[in-house]
Structures are given as structure tokens and as C-alpha cells.
Design a protein around this motif. Structure first.
Motif, PDB file in Angstrom:
ATOM      1  N   GLY A   1      -6.133   0.849   5.801  1.00 56.04           N
ATOM      2  CA  GLY A   1      -5.036  -0.032   5.407  1.00 56.04           C
ATOM      3  C   GLY A   1      -5.404  -1.496   5.373  1.00 56.04           C
ATOM      4  O   GLY A   1      -4.534  -2.354   5.266  1.00 56.04           O
TER       5      GLY A   1
ATOM      6  N   LEU B   1       0.814  -1.215   0.000  1.00 59.42           N
ATOM      7  CA  LEU B   1       0.000   0.000   0.000  1.00 59.42           C
ATOM      8  C   LEU B   1       0.846   1.263   0.000  1.00 59.42           C
ATOM      9  O   LEU B   1       0.479   2.258  -0.609  1.00 59.42           O
TER      10      LEU B   1
ATOM     11  N   ARG C   1      -0.094   0.446  -5.788  1.00 55.71           N
ATOM     12  CA  ARG C   1      -0.615   1.806  -5.640  1.00 55.71           C
ATOM     13  C   ARG C   1      -1.188   2.202  -6.980  1.00 55.71           C
ATOM     14  O   ARG C   1      -0.692   1.790  -8.021  1.00 55.71           O
TER      15      ARG C   1
ATOM     16  N   GLU D   1      -0.206   6.673   2.885  1.00 55.68           N
ATOM     17  CA  GLU D   1      -1.574   7.072   2.570  1.00 55.68           C
ATOM     18  C   GLU D   1      -1.569   8.256   1.618  1.00 55.68           C
ATOM     19  O   GLU D   1      -0.724   9.140   1.695  1.00 55.68           O
ATOM     20  N   VAL D   2      -2.539   8.292   0.698  1.00 54.49           N
ATOM     21  CA  VAL D   2      -2.684   9.417  -0.216  1.00 54.49           C
ATOM     22  C   VAL D   2      -3.240  10.614   0.547  1.00 54.49           C
ATOM     23  O   VAL D   2      -2.794  11.736   0.385  1.00 54.49           O
TER      24      VAL D   2
ATOM     25  N   HIS E   1      -6.027   5.010   0.838  1.00 54.20           N
ATOM     26  CA  HIS E   1      -5.081   4.631  -0.204  1.00 54.20           C
ATOM     27  C   HIS E   1      -5.891   4.431  -1.481  1.00 54.20           C
ATOM     28  O   HIS E   1      -7.045   4.020  -1.421  1.00 54.20           O
ATOM     29  N   TRP E   2      -5.279   4.709  -2.629  1.00 48.54           N
ATOM     30  CA  TRP E   2      -5.892   4.394  -3.919  1.00 48.54           C
ATOM     31  C   TRP E   2      -5.050   3.313  -4.547  1.00 48.54           C
ATOM     32  O   TRP E   2      -3.823   3.448  -4.664  1.00 48.54           O
ATOM     33  N   VAL E   3      -5.678   2.215  -4.942  1.00 50.43           N
ATOM     34  CA  VAL E   3      -4.943   1.065  -5.444  1.00 50.43           C
ATOM     35  C   VAL E   3      -5.561   0.520  -6.727  1.00 50.43           C
ATOM     36  O   VAL E   3      -6.714   0.796  -7.052  1.00 50.43           O
TER      37      VAL E   3
END
Length: 90
Positions: free
Chosen positions: A43, A14, A71, A17-18, A23-25
Motif C-alpha cells: 500500500g 488504492l 485503480r 487489495e486485488v 494493488h494494480w494501479v
């Protein structure tokens, strides 16, 4: 709210964090299907797509289907490689 738990061995991918707690995955499923720009909260769980209201919405897979995670790639499906092993996406 739909929640798909991330396999434990993929959580390390991951990264930071954005934004707070998000998170964008992109994920790849066992059948080769890719889902781009999904939202992970805490997470641990995918809650929906980034385009869904509040990043929460239904998804057509379960945790056991996920074989790879990265990511979110800014180039999305145009980026031809998936992960360090160089396997093709697409």
C-alpha cells in the motif's frame, strides 16, 4: 528491487487489495504520461509493471512526478476519463 513511494495524499485511492498485499494501479505523471497496470505492494510503493517477473522492474519516473492515481481500469487506455474531475486521458 526498484521502489517508487506513492505520494501520501494518493494512497487513499488504492481501494481494497486485488490479492494479498498487491494493488494494480494506473498513474498519471505531471508531464501527462500515463503508466497502466503497475504493481503496488504494501500500500505504499510501486515496484514495477504487472507484466514484470514478480511485479518488480525498473520504471522511468520518481515519486515527485506522480500527480494522479487510480485503480487499474479494465479498459486501460480505452477508458477516456481520469478521476472524478473528468479530465481527458490520452
Amino acid at each position: 528491487m526498484t521502489s517508487i513511494l506513492l505520494p501520501t495524499h494518493l494512497r487513499a485511492k488504492l481501494g481494497p487489495e486485488v490479492k494479498m498485499d498487491v494493488h494494480w494501479v494506473d498513474v498519471k505523471l505531471a508531464d501527462g504520461t500515463k503508466f497502466m497496470n503497475l504493481v503496488v505492494r504494501g500500500g505504499t510503493a510501486i515496484t514495477g509493471r504487472a507484466a514484470d517477473p514478480n511485479g518488480e522492474g525498473p520504471l522511468p519516473f520518481v515519486s515527485a512526478d506522480i500527480v494522479a492515481l487510480r485503480r487499474h481500469a479494465l479498459l486501460g487506455v480505452l477508458w477516456p476519463f481520469w478521476g472524478k474531475n473528468g479530465s481527458r486521458v490520452g
